[in-house]
Write a protein that holds these residues in place. Sequence first.
Motif, PDB file in Angstrom:
ATOM      1  N   VAL A 141      37.779  51.572  46.486  1.00 41.20           N
ATOM      2  CA  VAL A 141      39.197  51.314  46.685  1.00 41.20           C
ATOM      3  C   VAL A 141      39.555  50.053  45.903  1.00 41.20           C
ATOM      4  O   VAL A 141      38.784  49.100  45.871  1.00 41.20           O
ATOM      5  CB  VAL A 141      39.514  51.102  48.193  1.00 41.20           C
ATOM      6  CG1 VAL A 141      40.963  50.715  48.404  1.00 41.20           C
ATOM      7  CG2 VAL A 141      39.159  52.344  48.992  1.00 41.20           C
ATOM      8  N   VAL A 142      40.715  50.060  45.266  1.00 40.18           N
ATOM      9  CA  VAL A 142      41.222  48.886  44.564  1.00 40.18           C
ATOM     10  C   VAL A 142      42.466  48.420  45.303  1.00 40.18           C
ATOM     11  O   VAL A 142      43.410  49.184  45.471  1.00 40.18           O
ATOM     12  CB  VAL A 142      41.564  49.223  43.090  1.00 40.18           C
ATOM     13  CG1 VAL A 142      42.140  48.015  42.387  1.00 40.18           C
ATOM     14  CG2 VAL A 142      40.335  49.742  42.371  1.00 40.18           C
ATOM     15  N   ASP A 143      42.470  47.172  45.768  1.00 39.93           N
ATOM     16  CA  ASP A 143      43.610  46.652  46.527  1.00 39.93           C
ATOM     17  C   ASP A 143      44.504  45.785  45.634  1.00 39.93           C
ATOM     18  O   ASP A 143      44.230  45.594  44.450  1.00 39.93           O
ATOM     19  CB  ASP A 143      43.145  45.893  47.766  1.00 39.93           C
ATOM     20  CG  ASP A 143      42.258  44.703  47.440  1.00 39.93           C
ATOM     21  OD1 ASP A 143      42.182  44.293  46.271  1.00 39.93           O
ATOM     22  OD2 ASP A 143      41.628  44.170  48.370  1.00 39.93           O
ATOM     23  N   PHE A 144      45.593  45.266  46.211  1.00 44.07           N
ATOM     24  CA  PHE A 144      46.541  44.445  45.458  1.00 44.07           C
ATOM     25  C   PHE A 144      45.866  43.228  44.839  1.00 44.07           C
ATOM     26  O   PHE A 144      46.168  42.845  43.720  1.00 44.07           O
ATOM     27  CB  PHE A 144      47.678  43.989  46.377  1.00 44.07           C
ATOM     28  CG  PHE A 144      48.875  44.883  46.372  1.00 44.07           C
ATOM     29  CD1 PHE A 144      48.849  46.151  45.807  1.00 44.07           C
ATOM     30  CD2 PHE A 144      50.051  44.448  46.932  1.00 44.07           C
ATOM     31  CE1 PHE A 144      49.964  46.966  45.813  1.00 44.07           C
ATOM     32  CE2 PHE A 144      51.181  45.253  46.947  1.00 44.07           C
ATOM     33  CZ  PHE A 144      51.137  46.509  46.382  1.00 44.07           C
ATOM     34  N   GLU A 145      44.947  42.595  45.591  1.00 38.80           N
ATOM     35  CA  GLU A 145      44.287  41.399  45.085  1.00 38.80           C
ATOM     36  C   GLU A 145      43.478  41.710  43.834  1.00 38.80           C
ATOM     37  O   GLU A 145      43.508  40.953  42.859  1.00 38.80           O
ATOM     38  CB  GLU A 145      43.397  40.775  46.169  1.00 38.80           C
ATOM     39  CG  GLU A 145      44.164  40.091  47.276  1.00 38.80           C
ATOM     40  CD  GLU A 145      44.754  41.060  48.308  1.00 38.80           C
ATOM     41  OE1 GLU A 145      44.383  42.250  48.338  1.00 38.80           O
ATOM     42  OE2 GLU A 145      45.629  40.603  49.073  1.00 38.80           O
ATOM     43  N   TYR A 168      44.173  40.392  40.026  1.00 37.15           N
ATOM     44  CA  TYR A 168      43.097  39.767  39.246  1.00 37.15           C
ATOM     45  C   TYR A 168      42.964  40.437  37.879  1.00 37.15           C
ATOM     46  O   TYR A 168      42.894  39.768  36.848  1.00 37.15           O
ATOM     47  CB  TYR A 168      41.782  39.837  40.026  1.00 37.15           C
ATOM     48  CG  TYR A 168      40.582  39.412  39.237  1.00 37.15           C
ATOM     49  CD1 TYR A 168      40.308  38.061  39.041  1.00 37.15           C
ATOM     50  CD2 TYR A 168      39.729  40.355  38.679  1.00 37.15           C
ATOM     51  CE1 TYR A 168      39.196  37.664  38.309  1.00 37.15           C
ATOM     52  CE2 TYR A 168      38.624  39.968  37.938  1.00 37.15           C
ATOM     53  CZ  TYR A 168      38.363  38.623  37.753  1.00 37.15           C
ATOM     54  OH  TYR A 168      37.280  38.229  37.019  1.00 37.15           O
ATOM     55  N   LEU A 169      42.939  41.761  37.875  1.00 38.31           N
ATOM     56  CA  LEU A 169      42.794  42.497  36.611  1.00 38.31           C
ATOM     57  C   LEU A 169      43.977  42.235  35.679  1.00 38.31           C
ATOM     58  O   LEU A 169      43.802  42.005  34.482  1.00 38.31           O
ATOM     59  CB  LEU A 169      42.654  43.995  36.884  1.00 38.31           C
ATOM     60  CG  LEU A 169      41.381  44.436  37.598  1.00 38.31           C
ATOM     61  CD1 LEU A 169      41.472  45.894  38.022  1.00 38.31           C
ATOM     62  CD2 LEU A 169      40.163  44.197  36.715  1.00 38.31           C
ATOM     63  N   ILE A 170      45.190  42.281  36.230  1.00 43.44           N
ATOM     64  CA  ILE A 170      46.388  42.053  35.423  1.00 43.44           C
ATOM     65  C   ILE A 170      46.389  40.633  34.858  1.00 43.44           C
ATOM     66  O   ILE A 170      46.709  40.419  33.686  1.00 43.44           O
ATOM     67  CB  ILE A 170      47.661  42.326  36.257  1.00 43.44           C
ATOM     68  CG1 ILE A 170      47.762  43.818  36.593  1.00 43.44           C
ATOM     69  CG2 ILE A 170      48.907  41.848  35.517  1.00 43.44           C
ATOM     70  CD1 ILE A 170      48.803  44.148  37.652  1.00 43.44           C
ATOM     71  N   SER A 171      46.007  39.664  35.682  1.00 49.04           N
ATOM     72  CA  SER A 171      46.015  38.272  35.218  1.00 49.04           C
ATOM     73  C   SER A 171      45.012  38.063  34.085  1.00 49.04           C
ATOM     74  O   SER A 171      45.238  37.235  33.206  1.00 49.04           O
ATOM     75  CB  SER A 171      45.728  37.311  36.372  1.00 49.04           C
ATOM     76  OG  SER A 171      44.380  37.396  36.789  1.00 49.04           O
TER      77      SER A 171
END
Length: 127
Positions: free
Chosen positions: A30-34, A38-41
């Motif tokens: 599962v990939v959560d908002f956090e 992190y990935l986007i940043s």
Amino acid sequence: MIKVKTIARKNPQDLQAPEQFYLHAVKDGVVDFERLAYLISNQSTVREADCLAVLNALQHNMMDELAQGRVVQLGSLGNFQVGIRCEGSSLPEEVNASKVRSAHINYRPGKRLRKALLGLEYKLISG
């Protein structure tokens, strides 16, 4: 790579019929908002906390807009819309809002996402 496994299912319209075997996609975490923040940043000059704030605002505003009966379009990601399940009535005048049993989200992926699904690879895993 999408992991799939074999499952047996009965025909709900004919319970006496023999089971049929189907492939079933298996989730692999599962990939959560956090994690998304992190990935986007790491792919931009925006800090992780700012990404998380934007994702939280997106979630809040999506919920508000869906509650107003609007379709939320998220570009090539797709469209989100509220759908309902309700009891049927034999006469139109018997239909009212109290017949609604539940609400759910209808999701329709955008063109780009649908095209991405065409290129997926699958790996059969044991049961």
